[in-house]
Design a protein around this motif. Structure first.
Motif, PDB file in Angstrom:
ATOM      1  N   GLU A   1       0.871  -1.275  -0.043  1.00  0.00           N
ATOM      2  CA  GLU A   1       0.104   0.081  -0.060  1.00  0.00           C
ATOM      3  C   GLU A   1       0.915   1.197   0.026  1.00  0.00           C
ATOM      4  O   GLU A   1       1.576   1.255   0.957  1.00  0.00           O
ATOM      5  N   VAL A   2       0.783   2.115  -1.038  1.00  0.00           N
ATOM      6  CA  VAL A   2       1.427   3.225  -1.010  1.00  0.00           C
ATOM      7  C   VAL A   2       0.767   4.538  -0.288  1.00  0.00           C
ATOM      8  O   VAL A   2      -0.447   4.826  -0.726  1.00  0.00           O
ATOM      9  N   LYS A   3       1.595   5.054   0.646  1.00  0.00           N
ATOM     10  CA  LYS A   3       0.969   6.155   1.320  1.00  0.00           C
ATOM     11  C   LYS A   3       1.673   7.527   0.810  1.00  0.00           C
ATOM     12  O   LYS A   3       2.827   7.639   1.312  1.00  0.00           O
ATOM     13  N   ILE A   4       1.098   8.408   0.078  1.00  0.00           N
ATOM     14  CA  ILE A   4       1.418   9.709  -0.251  1.00  0.00           C
ATOM     15  C   ILE A   4       0.690  10.787   0.218  1.00  0.00           C
ATOM     16  O   ILE A   4      -0.635  10.576  -0.155  1.00  0.00           O
ATOM     17  N   TYR A   5       1.177  11.562   1.101  1.00  0.00           N
ATOM     18  CA  TYR A   5       0.109  12.800   1.442  1.00  0.00           C
ATOM     19  C   TYR A   5       0.741  13.924   0.832  1.00  0.00           C
ATOM     20  O   TYR A   5       1.810  14.321   1.397  1.00  0.00           O
ATOM     21  N   ARG A   6      -0.103  14.748   0.269  1.00  0.00           N
ATOM     22  CA  ARG A   6      -0.098  16.181   0.145  1.00  0.00           C
ATOM     23  C   ARG A   6      -0.580  17.250   0.728  1.00  0.00           C
ATOM     24  O   ARG A   6      -0.346  18.322   0.966  1.00  0.00           O
ATOM     25  N   GLN A   7      -1.484  16.577   1.528  1.00  0.00           N
ATOM     26  CA  GLN A   7      -2.239  17.410   2.633  1.00  0.00           C
ATOM     27  C   GLN A   7      -3.040  16.348   3.532  1.00  0.00           C
ATOM     28  O   GLN A   7      -2.887  14.958   3.294  1.00  0.00           O
ATOM     29  N   ALA A   8      -3.539  16.851   4.564  1.00  0.00           N
ATOM     30  CA  ALA A   8      -4.184  15.684   5.660  1.00  0.00           C
ATOM     31  C   ALA A   8      -5.569  15.488   5.040  1.00  0.00           C
ATOM     32  O   ALA A   8      -6.302  16.432   4.245  1.00  0.00           O
ATOM     33  N   GLY A   9      -6.234  14.319   5.308  1.00  0.00           N
ATOM     34  CA  GLY A   9      -7.581  14.003   4.833  1.00  0.00           C
ATOM     35  C   GLY A   9      -8.571  14.636   5.877  1.00  0.00           C
ATOM     36  O   GLY A   9      -8.450  15.596   6.405  1.00  0.00           O
ATOM     37  N   GLU A  10      -9.691  13.817   5.867  1.00  0.00           N
ATOM     38  CA  GLU A  10     -10.897  14.288   6.360  1.00  0.00           C
ATOM     39  C   GLU A  10     -10.848  14.529   8.040  1.00  0.00           C
ATOM     40  O   GLU A  10     -11.414  15.335   8.732  1.00  0.00           O
ATOM     41  N   ASN A  11      -9.852  13.790   8.475  1.00  0.00           N
ATOM     42  CA  ASN A  11      -9.525  13.866   9.977  1.00  0.00           C
ATOM     43  C   ASN A  11      -8.652  14.730  10.393  1.00  0.00           C
ATOM     44  O   ASN A  11      -8.073  14.817  11.525  1.00  0.00           O
ATOM     45  N   ALA A  12      -8.024  15.752   9.551  1.00  0.00           N
ATOM     46  CA  ALA A  12      -7.284  16.733   9.577  1.00  0.00           C
ATOM     47  C   ALA A  12      -7.455  17.704  10.930  1.00  0.00           C
ATOM     48  O   ALA A  12      -8.875  17.794  11.282  1.00  0.00           O
ATOM     49  N   LYS A  13      -6.572  17.898  11.845  1.00  0.00           N
ATOM     50  CA  LYS A  13      -6.490  18.842  12.971  1.00  0.00           C
ATOM     51  C   LYS A  13      -6.455  20.167  12.645  1.00  0.00           C
ATOM     52  O   LYS A  13      -6.733  21.126  13.770  1.00  0.00           O
ATOM     53  N   GLY A  14      -5.539  20.686  11.759  1.00  0.00           N
ATOM     54  CA  GLY A  14      -4.874  21.960  11.592  1.00  0.00           C
ATOM     55  C   GLY A  14      -4.147  21.850  10.443  1.00  0.00           C
ATOM     56  O   GLY A  14      -4.084  21.393   9.622  1.00  0.00           O
ATOM     57  N   VAL A  15      -3.165  22.862  10.494  1.00  0.00           N
ATOM     58  CA  VAL A  15      -2.230  23.498   9.530  1.00  0.00           C
ATOM     59  C   VAL A  15      -1.015  22.689  10.034  1.00  0.00           C
ATOM     60  O   VAL A  15      -0.480  23.065  10.930  1.00  0.00           O
ATOM     61  N   SER A  16      -0.302  22.164   9.152  1.00  0.00           N
ATOM     62  CA  SER A  16       1.137  21.611   9.410  1.00  0.00           C
ATOM     63  C   SER A  16       2.325  22.632   8.586  1.00  0.00           C
ATOM     64  O   SER A  16       2.235  22.439   7.482  1.00  0.00           O
ATOM     65  N   LEU A  17       3.111  23.146   9.406  1.00  0.00           N
ATOM     66  CA  LEU A  17       4.354  23.912   8.933  1.00  0.00           C
ATOM     67  C   LEU A  17       5.501  22.798   8.722  1.00  0.00           C
ATOM     68  O   LEU A  17       5.654  22.258   9.441  1.00  0.00           O
ATOM     69  N   MET A  18       5.921  22.836   7.604  1.00  0.00           N
ATOM     70  CA  MET A  18       7.194  21.958   7.309  1.00  0.00           C
ATOM     71  C   MET A  18       8.216  22.667   6.779  1.00  0.00           C
ATOM     72  O   MET A  18       8.245  23.394   5.720  1.00  0.00           O
ATOM     73  N   PHE A  19       9.400  22.391   7.408  1.00  0.00           N
ATOM     74  CA  PHE A  19      10.520  23.259   7.219  1.00  0.00           C
ATOM     75  C   PHE A  19      11.689  21.867   6.483  1.00  0.00           C
ATOM     76  O   PHE A  19      12.085  21.190   7.535  1.00  0.00           O
ATOM     77  N   ASN A  20      12.193  22.228   5.497  1.00  0.00           N
ATOM     78  CA  ASN A  20      13.160  21.463   4.849  1.00  0.00           C
ATOM     79  C   ASN A  20      14.492  21.947   5.175  1.00  0.00           C
ATOM     80  O   ASN A  20      14.697  23.273   4.823  1.00  0.00           O
ATOM     81  N   VAL A  21      15.267  21.334   6.028  1.00  0.00           N
ATOM     82  CA  VAL A  21      16.466  21.638   6.612  1.00  0.00           C
ATOM     83  C   VAL A  21      17.668  21.167   5.863  1.00  0.00           C
ATOM     84  O   VAL A  21      18.100  19.963   6.109  1.00  0.00           O
ATOM     85  N   TYR A  22      18.394  21.878   4.864  1.00  0.00           N
ATOM     86  CA  TYR A  22      19.857  21.570   4.459  1.00  0.00           C
ATOM     87  C   TYR A  22      20.716  22.758   4.836  1.00  0.00           C
ATOM     88  O   TYR A  22      21.905  22.663   4.535  1.00  0.00           O
ATOM     89  N   TRP A  23      20.313  23.868   5.315  1.00  0.00           N
ATOM     90  CA  TRP A  23      21.085  24.935   5.631  1.00  0.00           C
ATOM     91  C   TRP A  23      20.615  25.893   6.665  1.00  0.00           C
ATOM     92  O   TRP A  23      19.333  25.407   6.999  1.00  0.00           O
TER      93      TRP A  23
END
Length: 244
Positions: free
Chosen positions: A46-68
């Motif tokens: 089963e492939v699980k790819i999320y571009r956003q949360a589904g119907e059970n979402a609780k809020g907004v998710s801030l994502m910081f990609n860190v390489y510098w």
């Protein structure tokens, strides 16, 4: 935040971090020469790819990609703390190699640690073994530093192929993309970053950011906007935990 530590504590932490860093370097050197232990099936489950949360979402998710941007990471941590906000930091292994203390500080502040690959490679161009190595070695490094391995993988530039998904699934992880991209690394404009992080935002959105000066400059206003509109900031795992 760092200034509040007393001197003896800082010295003890630095000594411990140096020991950990030395151990990590030796371990990763061995990993580069040794085959990966995990076996990856040729068949993707089963492939699980999320571009956003589904119907059970609780809020907004801030994502910081860190390489510098280590100094900006600390600015971001202070702002998040001031607004009692949580975020998910997707960590590049080669950055963490040089910033073990910062990685541990992110985790100690209560934020989620995700995997962003070890060398920021284009996973769409990697075969199965090299996809697996990039992800597994980053996981191992992070686990040695903070005591637990990430369960989320955000492919650099959002690039992936079937081999990537097979490797992620075999490691028991979930692939994460985004629903709103601030493109802060390119445009470097606090006003633009603010607009992209807030325009038409809704519960379940994943907001992609990086530790840029302009992002840190915009973050306080972004969090004020979320609060004034009744939007809670939660980690990616909190947002998707009932959708698995």
């Amino acid at each position: 935040m760092r200034e509040m530590q007393n001197l003896p504590h800082v010295i003890r932490m630095k000594l411990a971090s140096n020991i950990i860093l030395g151990t990590l370097i030796l371990t990763l050197g061995a990993l580069c020469l040794a085959p990966i232990d995990e076996e990856v099936s040729a068949e993707t489950n089963e492939v699980k790819i999320y571009r956003q949360a589904g119907e059970n979402a609780k809020g907004v998710s801030l994502m910081f990609n860190v390489y510098w941007g280590t100094e900006e990471v600390y600015r971001i941590l202070d702002i998040l703390q001031a607004y009692e906000a949580t975020a998910t930091f997707f960590i590049g292994g080669c950055w963490a190699d040089d910033n073990v203390d910062c990685l541990r500080d992110i985790y100690a502040a209560g934020h989620e640690i995700g995997n962003h690959g070890y060398f920021h490679k284009d996973h769409n161009k990697l075969d199965l073994l090299n996809n697996q190595k990039e992800i597994a070695e980053c996981n191992r490094f992070i686990e040695m530093a903070i005591g637990c391995a990430p369960t989320l993988f955000a492919p650099p530039s959002g690039a992936y192929n079937d081999y990537t998904l097979q490797a992620v699934n075999a490691l028991g992880m979930t692939t994460i993309l985004w629903s709103k991209d601030t493109v802060d690394w390119r445009d470097k404009n606090a006003a633009v970053i603010y607009t992209r992080a807030t325009k038409n935002v809704q519960i379940g959105d994943f907001i992609l950011m990086h530790p840029m000066k302009e992002t840190a400059d915009a973050l306080e206003d972004i969090l004020k906007f979320y609060q004034s509109n009744g939007l809670e900031t939660v980690t990616v795992s909190q947002n998707i935990q009932k959708d698995g």
